[in-house]
Design a protein around this motif. Structure first.
Motif: not given
Length: 603
Positions: A339, A355-356, A358
């Motif tokens: 992450v 998140l995208d 990661s």
């Protein structure tokens, strides 16, 4: 058809050549603690901590402490504890945790609430207003209801619940404690605000320009709700006004709300209900201090650095990646956590969430691992430890030109690089020659890499400079020290060091009696995004003159001069050492002789 026009208007939309004076604003400083009886009753219904405390200034959380980790975790890099170290502060928080557990247990027993779940919350701090007046608060809430509060003017505790009357009476009997409490709130809280504002001046003095959006939502028939939203502005203060056909709408008809964002910016929304007619024009006018901030042009670099290995021992990550601008690391990603972890609070990836980003890094991790495995097989290096590194990015110079870089290193040596002008791969190691043929066959991929370097890297620099304008535009004065070191009987070394300056560019020179000496400056980055510059000069022990270190930096109004010199007639260092040794020997002989004479007299 009625149209809604959005006008984001600054103060005359003029880019000033100097930063406007910032008017004083109110600031708040609070400690907030919460403790529950889950530990007291051994009722472990969840894995959440039964105690936690936060400290904040304005809407910025400085640290968090909880009973699970029992250590203070900083939420901003510039925060410094009032204790010598964060460990000492964490130990103090542990003591507070134990005390509040005892207080909660005492309250539960006193009000006969020994069953079920209970919570005690404490809020302590102060608010400093623009006119330099202030308010203080020290209050307890029990099960979400006011329980006890401290009146700082009368230095007494006041019950907020009839059940708390006995507690107030007991506390008010101790004048020493009440006076100490008043002293902390009145004489210590406000100075802490000034200190924290100084430590976090980069955060508080920055200017983030808002993104303004106007929307409409039907309610019924011809009645609509209009929203004017300003996203991501800092500081918090912002002026927003709705105009209908050129006339300001009354504040009584408007709903205003400002909310903090996790990246230490704000969202402000101004809403109103109205009946829309075809000829009506509604305008939202927004003014903010960020709309006058100047930008300066200096050279900047933007790089991704990626490393992958085949070593799975010692629990170290086999893959990690960093992204940086200049000497500032924006994020860190490794194969252990998978992450992206931001290293600066203002970093955001364009048009995507962390998140995208990661997930994108995870795909790159898999690609690099496959590439390393392919190299090992192709080079017949399947045994032992191997490492593959990739450095890609660009440098933007003052004159608007730029250079790009996309290079692989294998086992620490140059292996493969991309020539952006010819859009092809070049072997930097004979072993990579065949691989270049394979890669250059895929013209689609080579054009994609060239487009990434040429058309996207530099715009990313401008975007990141805008996001982190406080970091890059700040001016930190250097702390200058000159030291002297003996190298031999005839040669000394002078070192002029400039600590903590920002930006990096600095001019340093040694002078002997107003005559400049030849020298080279070395500059290194420091963890707080400032720099240390050092200038060495070897001199003769018998120089007989005055040396001075001259510094010029954008944070200084004029040249800073630090002098160092010896008396013109100086003794050779060897002679000085000989004299010192002789003196020591004489002293030792005198002491030993005195001891022997004393013993002989006793006999």
């Amino acid at each position: 058809m009625m149209e809604i026009y959005l006008q984001c208007i600054s103060l005359l939309l003029i880019l000033s050549l100097s930063v406007p004076t910032v008017s004083p604003v109110s600031h708040s400083h609070f400690f907030f603690a919460t403790i529950t009886n889950t530990t007291i009753t051994n009722n472990f219904t969840s894995s959440y901590p039964d105690y936690y405390m936060t400290r904040s200034i304005d809407d910025i959380t400085l640290f968090r402490y909880d009973s699970v980790n029992e250590v203070i975790e900083r939420r901003v890099p510039w925060f410094r504890s009032t204790y010598p170290t964060l460990l000492f502060d964490s130990i103090n928080q542990l003591r507070i945790q134990k005390n509040l557990q005892n207080v909660l247990q005492f309250i539960m027993n006193h009000v006969n609430d020994t069953e079920g779940f209970h919570v005690l919350q404490v809020l302590q701090g102060c608010v400093l207003y623009e006119n330099l007046s202030n308010d203080t608060i020290f209050s307890y809430h029990y099960d979400g209801e006011p329980f006890l509060a401290f009146n700082v003017e009368e230095a007494t505790w006041i019950p907020g619940d009839p059940k708390a009357q006995d507690f107030a009476d007991i506390l008010n009997m101790n004048d020493t404690v009440t006076n100490d409490t008043r002293n902390v709130l009145v004489h210590e809280c406000i100075p802490h605000i000034s200190k924290l504002l100084s430590l976090g001046k980069c955060t508080f003095n920055r200017r983030e320009q808002p993104v303004v959006v106007v929307t409409q939502m039907p309610i019924k028939n011809t009645i609509y709700r209009l929203h004017c939203r300003a996203y991501g502005h800092y500081p918090k203060d912002i002026s927003m006004t709705w105009y209908k056909n050129g006339e300001p709408v009354s504040e009584s008809l408007l709903d205003r709300v400002t909310l903090p964002f996790p990246d230490i910016t704000y969202l402000t929304q101004l809403s109103m209900n109205t009946t829309l007619l075809d000829d009506d024009v509604y305008t939202c006018i927004v003014t903010h201090s960020s709309m006058m901030s100047p930008l300066t042009a200096i050279s900047h670099s933007h790089f991704f650095f990626t490393t992958v290995t085949n070593d799975i021992t010692f629990y170290y990550p086999t893959y990690y990646s960093t992204r940086s601008i200049d000497d500032i690391t924006l994020y860190w990603y490794d194969s252990n956590n998978e992450v992206i972890e931001r290293r600066v609070p203002w970093f955001r990836r364009a048009n995507s969430t962390l998140l995208d980003a990661s997930i994108s890094e995870f795909k790159e991790q898999l690609r690099m691992q496959r590439f390393l495995q392919m190299l090992k097989l192709g080079l017949n290096d399947t045994e032992g430890f191997h490492i593959l590194q990739l450095l890609d990015g660009c440098v933007l110079y003052d004159n608007g030109t730029f250079d790009t870089l996309y290079r692989y290193h294998y086992d620490g040596k140059p292996f493969l690089s991309f020539n952006v002008k010819e859009a092809n791969w070049t072997a930097e190691d004979p072993k990579a020659q065949y691989l270049t043929y394979v890669l250059n066959v895929n013209e689609t991929k080579t054009k994609e890499i060239r487009n990434l370097l040429v058309n996207r890297c530099v715009p990313h620099i401008h975007e990141l400079l805008s996001l982190g304008n406080c970091t890059f535009n700040r001016r930190e004065k250097p702390l200058v020290k000159v030291t002297h070191k003996v190298l031999s009987n005839t040669t000394d070394e002078l070192n002029c060091r400039a600590y903590g300056h920002s930006p990096e560019n600095i001019s340093m020179a040694w002078y002997l009696n107003e005559e400049q000496q030849s020298n080279i400056t070395e500059t290194l980055p420091l963890p707080d995004s400032t720099y240390l510059s050092s200038l060495l000069l070897n001199i003769s022990t018998y120089h007989g003159g005055v040396y001075s270190c001259h510094l010029n930096h954008s944070s200084l109004k004029s040249t800073l001069v630090v002098e160092w010199g010896l008396p013109e007639e100086t003794e050779p260092i060897g002679a000085i050492i000989t004299i010192c040794l002789a003196a020591v020997v004489i002293i030792v002989v005198i002491i030993v002789g005195s001891v022997l004479i004393t013993k002989l007299r006793k006999k």
